[in-house]
Design an enzyme around this catalytic site. Structure first.
Site, PDB file in Angstrom:
ATOM      1  N   ASN A 161       0.858  -1.184   0.000  1.00 45.42           N
ATOM      2  CA  ASN A 161       0.000   0.000   0.000  1.00 45.42           C
ATOM      3  C   ASN A 161       0.889   1.227   0.000  1.00 45.42           C
ATOM      4  O   ASN A 161       1.369   1.678   1.042  1.00 45.42           O
ATOM      5  CB  ASN A 161      -0.916  -0.013   1.224  1.00 45.42           C
ATOM      6  CG  ASN A 161      -1.889  -1.171   1.168  1.00 45.42           C
ATOM      7  OD1 ASN A 161      -2.861  -1.133   0.423  1.00 45.42           O
ATOM      8  ND2 ASN A 161      -1.589  -2.228   1.910  1.00 45.42           N
ATOM      9  N   GLU A 162       1.100   1.738  -1.210  1.00 47.52           N
ATOM     10  CA  GLU A 162       2.018   2.860  -1.386  1.00 47.52           C
ATOM     11  C   GLU A 162       1.328   4.168  -1.017  1.00 47.52           C
ATOM     12  O   GLU A 162       0.099   4.196  -0.850  1.00 47.52           O
ATOM     13  CB  GLU A 162       2.485   2.902  -2.851  1.00 47.52           C
ATOM     14  CG  GLU A 162       3.218   1.645  -3.319  1.00 47.52           C
ATOM     15  CD  GLU A 162       4.634   1.517  -2.737  1.00 47.52           C
ATOM     16  OE1 GLU A 162       4.958   2.209  -1.747  1.00 47.52           O
ATOM     17  OE2 GLU A 162       5.412   0.695  -3.253  1.00 47.52           O
TER      18      GLU A 162
END
Ligand code: F6R
Length: 638
Positions: A161-162
């Site tokens: 989850n950037e």
């Protein structure tokens, strides 16, 4: 040893436990997981674990395997869901998380294959959405995650989850952040081979876990850890969402904790036990913060900088300033081997003997010139007997086409001289054939490994020649721990230590220089340093020369010592810097682009010069003399 526990500071919004070493932290996490598994088993229930990959959980898995083998911990009733997988990614590739999990954990415990879940990187794109929804459902059907284990990426990602991921994001296909791709390049040989996308559990999926443990080891994680723990909650740092979870623990080693306020600037948190080193740190911090040279700091500055307590201890700003200024002044020397016939009471090195035997350990064949080339040149120029010992062959960091070029050269040369040309032809054909069919990340054949090692050996010898080191003083150790042909190395062994003992005995140095990357929990430099420590520990008390030997540590290509730690700063003139650059250029296989550039786009010589300029600039900003560049060392007292 657990060094500090969650204090009541207003800065930390997550409970952080700091361990001295990553291994100790990993063991404590594994024990917590084991306790959960056992307590579930006692209730006749299954433990549902969310697992991570990457370098961070390796120690945890190692301890879980030990608990299984030696203490009967069973995984029969354990169900696992992995966070993520690259997309696309066949499960049998060396870089796949399926491969990783089996290699690091599942193959060594009694988990049932049907209880293992890892996102499938082989699906056609049109099936991905439904698959991700089904992955979420499966977790729920198993009763939800009892515990989610997390590492953290330098972008602040958890799972993949950037930045930009929302707190409710579900399991989905995502694109990787450029920084994550750069960090992953070490596993894929080249950045361009890293997949651009991945399947990941969402932040929302992670947040549903009943308990979360986030771990971080090494200085590389210090900055993002501080933002996660002390910063505001934001999509820019997805890990900061954890602040909203009711049951999170953050477990770190002392190096990942370095940027936390209580560690970095403890005077902002509460009362301090002031010693010389902390005083020096505080004064340097104040000088840089106020942008005033040390000698111009006033009582007011100390009070405004939350350092009034220090004034109480020291009397006034004037005394403090002079004391710290002098300490830093005394670190500067143009005589890294000691200045002959001088009073050395305040100098970093001893005047006697005027001509010292110096042993420079270089983990890879170019670390010596990159990290301390200016000092090496000075030591030779000042007539010390300088030896260089290259600890590893560095063979994995050579491009295949360079190996091919040198194989062609060897064949042409043999044919020209009519020496062993037929045998050479056979070997050459073998090399060409191997390289033609080599798979991504595949281990080189022994012959190709040899060629690559010889390329690096020749470069190191050329650099030594350029610096004026005598040919007989250049030593190639080829430590066995390194020679796996892969990025992954063997642990340090008896042979490695014995070889280090032998070379120390042979030279009986007055001075040793070694790469002191103490803060890197993994990596070749740390292992090479451990070999030196182990060898010296064996020799101490047995050999008189050891008591008379100074060990100086330089930092590797990646970073410099903090200014408050520096104990010897060697100025480099513009001309010397140019000579140093030329010595680095002798390492042609690392020039223009390197196989393992790390997460920095600059070439090694540029990093080295930028770093040496920066150290000089820092000394200048503190109000000391202004030099072109400086190399810095810390003395290790063994
Ligand atoms: C791995 C994962 C990632 C890593 C993170 C840290 O499954 O989801 O979030 O935990 O990139 O990687 P390492 O541990 O290699 O520093």
């Amino acid at each position: 040893m657990e060094v500090l526990n969650y204090p009541e500071t207003t800065f930390e919004k997550l409970p952080v436990t700091i361990f001295e070493e990553s291994g100790e932290g990993a063991i404590s996490i594994a024990q917590e997981i084991a306790a959960l598994i056992r307590s579930k088993q006692q209730k006749g229930k299954r433990a549902v674990l969310g697992l991570a990959t990457g370098s961070s959980p390796i120690g945890v898995y190692k301890e879980l395997i030990r608990l299984h083998r030696e203490e009967g911990l069973s995984f029969q009733d354990v169900v696992t869901f992995n966070l993520d997988e690259y997309y696309p990614m066949p499960p049998d590739e060396l870089q796949s998380y399926v491969y990783f999990m089996h290699e690091q954990l599942f193959n060594h415990v009694d988990i049932r294959p049907e209880n293992v879940h890892i996102p499938d990187g082989t699906l056609p794109i049109e099936q991905v959405r439904a698959y991700c929804q089904a992955y979420e459902r499966q977790i729920e059907e198993c009763g939800g995650l009892d515990l989610q284990l997390l590492g953290i990426g330098r972008t602040g990602h958890i799972g993949f989850n950037e930045p930009g991921s929302s707190i409710n994001s579900p399991t989905r296909l995502v694109k990787l952040d450029p920084l994550t791709i750069t960090d992953a390049a070490k596993d894929f040989i080249k950045e361009e081979y890293v997949p651009l996308r991945a399947l990941t559990m969402g932040v929302g999926t992670i947040m549903k876990a009943r308990q979360i443990i986030l771990m971080a080891w090494g200085e590389g994680k210090a900055k993002i850890l501080q933002e996660t723990v002390e910063g505001r909650i934001s999509e820019e740092v997805p890990a900061s969402f954890l602040q909203q979870h009711p049951n999170v623990k953050v477990v770190v080693d002392q190096w990942a904790a370095l940027e936390l306020t209580r560690i970095k600037t403890p005077w902002l948190v509460g009362m301090c036990a002031w010693d010389n080193s902390l005083i020096r740190r505080a004064v340097i911090w104040l000088s840089l913060k106020t942008q005033k040279p040390i000698l111009k700091l006033t009582d007011e500055d100390y009070k405004d900088g939350s350092l009034s307590d220090l004034l109480v201890e020291a009397g006034n700003a004037y005394n403090l300033n002079i004391k710290v200024f002098n300490t830093i002044q005394h670190t500067i020397t143009g005589w890294p081997g000691g200045k002959p016939n001088s009073n050395d009471a305040q100098r970093p090195e001893r005047a006697e003997p005027a001509h010292k035997r110096v042993l420079i350990f270089s983990p890879h064949p170019d670390d010596d010139v990159i990290s301390m080339g200016g000092t090496l040149l000075r030591l030779v120029d000042q007539s010390h007997d300088v030896h260089v010992a290259y600890q590893t062959s560095g063979n994995i960091a050579v491009f295949d086409d360079d190996a091919r070029r040198f194989a062609d050269f060897a064949l042409d040369f043999a044919q020209k001289l009519h020496v062993g040309a037929t045998k050479m032809q056979r070997e050459h054909a073998e090399v060409v054939e191997f390289l033609k069919h080599k798979k991504l990340g595949e281990e080189d054949s022994p012959l190709v490994q040899d060629i690559k090692a010889l390329i690096r050996k020749g470069e190191a010898a050329a650099a030594c020649r350029f610096c004026g080191v005598k040919e007989e003083n250049v030593h190639f150790m080829n430590m066995p721990f390194y020679e796996t042909g892969q990025v992954k190395k063997k642990p340090l062994g008896e042979e490695d230590i014995q070889e280090t003992v032998d070379i120390l005995q042979e030279i009986r140095p007055h001075q040793i220089f070694a790469a002191g990357d103490l803060r890197d929990p993994h990596g070749t430099h740390r292992v090479c340093l451990d070999a030196i420590f182990a060898a010296l520990a064996r020799l101490k008390g047995q050999e008189a020369w050891v008591d008379d030997c100074y060990l100086w540590l330089y930092r590797g290509a990646w970073q410099e010592w903090d200014v408050e730690e520096i104990e010897m700063a060697v100025p480099i003139s513009p001309e010397e810097l140019m000579r140093k650059r030329k010595a680095i250029f002798k390492h042609q296989s690392q020039k223009d682009s390197a196989v393992f550039p790390g997460n920095d786009k600059r070439e090694f010589w540029q990093r080295s010069e930028d770093r040496n300029h920066a150290t000089a600039k820092l000394y200048d900003r503190l109000g000391l003399a202004e030099y072109e560049a400086m190399e810095a060392f810390v003395r290790y007292r063994f």
